[in-house]
Scaffold this motif. Sequence first.
Motif, mmCIF file in Angstrom:
data_model
loop_
_atom_site.group_PDB
_atom_site.id
_atom_site.type_symbol
_atom_site.label_atom_id
_atom_site.label_comp_id
_atom_site.label_asym_id
_atom_site.label_seq_id
_atom_site.Cartn_x
_atom_site.Cartn_y
_atom_site.Cartn_z
ATOM 1 N N UNK A 6 96.964 131.185 8.549
ATOM 2 C CA UNK A 6 96.005 132.277 8.686
ATOM 3 C C UNK A 6 95.488 132.259 10.116
ATOM 4 N N UNK A 7 95.023 133.395 10.583
ATOM 5 C CA UNK A 7 94.498 133.508 11.940
ATOM 6 C C UNK A 7 92.987 133.653 11.901
ATOM 7 N N UNK A 8 92.345 132.927 12.787
ATOM 8 C CA UNK A 8 90.886 132.951 12.887
ATOM 9 C C UNK A 8 90.509 133.276 14.322
ATOM 10 N N UNK A 9 89.294 133.752 14.502
ATOM 11 C CA UNK A 9 88.774 134.005 15.838
ATOM 12 C C UNK A 9 87.362 133.457 15.930
ATOM 13 N N UNK A 18 88.282 131.127 20.738
ATOM 14 C CA UNK A 18 89.098 132.332 20.730
ATOM 15 C C UNK A 18 90.023 132.387 19.530
ATOM 16 N N UNK A 19 91.277 132.712 19.768
ATOM 17 C CA UNK A 19 92.246 132.915 18.692
ATOM 18 C C UNK A 19 92.756 131.574 18.176
ATOM 19 N N UNK A 20 92.595 131.346 16.870
ATOM 20 C CA UNK A 20 93.050 130.120 16.234
ATOM 21 C C UNK A 20 94.102 130.435 15.182
ATOM 22 N N UNK A 70 95.541 129.551 20.211
ATOM 23 C CA UNK A 70 96.663 130.368 20.687
ATOM 24 C C UNK A 70 96.156 131.583 21.463
ATOM 25 N N UNK A 71 95.454 131.352 22.528
ATOM 26 C CA UNK A 71 95.020 132.460 23.372
ATOM 27 C C UNK A 71 96.140 132.825 24.345
ATOM 28 N N UNK A 72 96.337 134.116 24.556
ATOM 29 C CA UNK A 72 97.378 134.570 25.482
ATOM 30 C C UNK A 72 96.716 135.018 26.778
ATOM 31 N N UNK A 73 97.302 134.667 27.922
ATOM 32 C CA UNK A 73 96.694 135.043 29.208
ATOM 33 C C UNK A 73 96.897 136.524 29.500
#
Length: 768
Positions: free
Chosen positions: A225-228, A233-235, A571-574
Amino acid sequence: MGKRKPPRHPLVGSLSKKQKKHLKEFGEAHPFYDKVSGREETTEICELSENSDHSSAESDGESEPEQVSVYHKLLATFKTVPDSNNEEDDENESEESDEEESDEESQEGEDGDHTAGEEDENDVQDQNEAKDTAKQMLGQEQADGADTSSDPKHGAIEEFTDVKHESEFSLETNFMVEESGDYNADERESSSSVMVSEDPFKQHMNKELEEKEIGNHSARSKSTIQLKWPTLGQLVFSSSLQQPRTFKPDKEADLKRLHLHKTLESTWPKVNSQFLSKLTKQNNHPFTLLQKELFCIMNQYKDLFYPERTALGNGEEVRHAYCLHAVNHILKANAQVLSNNAKRRDQKPAIDNDDFRDQGLTRPKVLIVVPFRESALRVVQIFISLLESESKKQIDVSNKKRFKGEFGSDPDEKPPNLKRPEDYEAVFAGNIDDHFRIGVAVLQKSMRLYAPFYSSDIIIASPLGLRTIIGAEGEKKRDFDFLSSIEILIIDQADVYLMQNWEHILHLMNHLNLLPLESHGVDFSRVRMLNLNNWSKYYRQTLLFSALQDPQINSIFNKNCFNYRGQVAVRNVPSIGSISHVVVQLPHVFRRLEAESSISVIDARFQFFIDKVLPEYRDAIMSHTLIYIPSYFDYVRLRNYFKKEELNFTHICEYTKRSGISRARQFFLKGEKQFLIFTERFHFYKRYLIRGIRNLIFYALPTYPHFYSEVCNMLTATASGEEATWTCTVIYSKYEAQKLAAVVGVDRAAQMLQSKKNVHLFVTGENE
């Protein structure tokens, strides 16, 4: 006057050479020569006291002298005869027997000279002196074995066991003292309360998995699952043993609600005050925003991968957070053992109780992997600060002076006028030796540095330091049993290991949480069932910190972390790539190569380079070409190809000597060499400015995104008026999506990977 030669014993003098040789080799006379008496000898029964080994001189004097047999008389007399008397008798003996017994005879020679001079001593006294000599020799051997740090032959033994200090730091033989027993007292009084039942340590270690759940782990894919979260940030939260559920960080970081050990509740705010802002201090918040969210995940015993740890920015914040978690875990685990020791002492000996299973198969519980000695020094300093109270020091640290001498650094060693980027100065500060290991034992009010591994609670080591102990298959001297019961694995600065030797990390992961080959004196009645079932890897928490996302680091986290509580990865994207930091006006041509798999891309890249890229730069006009290669294996392959084709080139790698580096830089600057092959690891360790670059070729995208802009900005060192001829070519594949996003930004990277075009052009500088 010369020394009087002691008389021979009549029993020895009557023996032949053959009998003497047999006596010396086997310690007794041959049965053929025994004189058998016709009368029977009475059997004497001796009662020994419990402390017979340490009996006093008075008790020895009061006891009756024991009857000495002929064999003992012969043996005692033989040992007390000087070596000079046996020259004639030893002529027929082999050289092998002389070598085996030379050490023993040299130790006994002094006793022989002393006792032989006293002619009136009886045989019983001779035998007692021989026994005393043996005791002295044995005691000397034990004393030598207790401290063998200076002897290379015993270095490995001293690293794992230490009889001298074992009782002082042994968990099994100590009990909780009253002054430090606050946590233990609270635990006893409220063992059934809600506070103890909500303790994450208790919940995690007391959880009993079923065999069915373990079996489903390998067969079942992970659910994600994705969390913020506000700061992280993005987990991505994944688990294979249970369905992941959404969880949020605590709004208020109350130390009591976090179930910290009582010692840490008082020391943590002071230790962490350097990172807190004035507003945070006024609100009595003991954590920074980043630390609060990181510790929330750590304290729930979930695996964590945080790829945004930077040496210049939040590195020390992260270090303090995981040190707090490690010390908290050790204090709780040791308090549980000491508490159960007291309960077992008060319990009837005939009763067996499984409630006292509180240990692993070996004592080390926390393994912290750091790249340099300076990192280990800072970790230990945080440990000491966390265990010392505000008012006065309550912890005794042994071997502290030795530790500072071996892990500290001399400020005068650094060259005074060495200019390097700030991130380089932060990474390579202090002692940067990468071969070390040290055990740390924590017991109530004392901390012991350089504790033997099997008496340590925490092991701090570099990958190379661990690799030399673990060894390889087939080696005789290797040991990895101390890794069998690791409960928390912390790998800090994982990106640096990519520049050292990543194989050491893979080797370490393959030897974690295996069943030990020896028992190492463990009390199996105290070992948890999860360790006996070889399920410890499903309870091990892994904390992985890095400055970047890399496929090799991701692979470790995805394939070697089995924690039943799940894995959390940031998993943050630049959004903006490092290409935006290029200050020179330069056209960047990105050329995509096609490959069927991540394995075949290695050969495909080499073929793509020699077929499509290199021919464009063979012309003499395209001189001063720097080829940047991240992989050392690709560097060797390309260097050999250039030699075979007899191209005009020079090369620099991390193994090149200083004279070779200077010569290569000079040849390249003057144009005597058309190509300069340049490895990423050399740039990581040296950060030299390469002058004279007009053309850049990135054989692959750099591991560190900021290396791209650093190398591109080296063109500013070239003479002015040549900007129009500068070029930059980058080779990439679809398997480098993360590196591509870090260089050009996530939006551009998505367009480049989805586009049918294989060539993309970007221009940086004034006309961008």
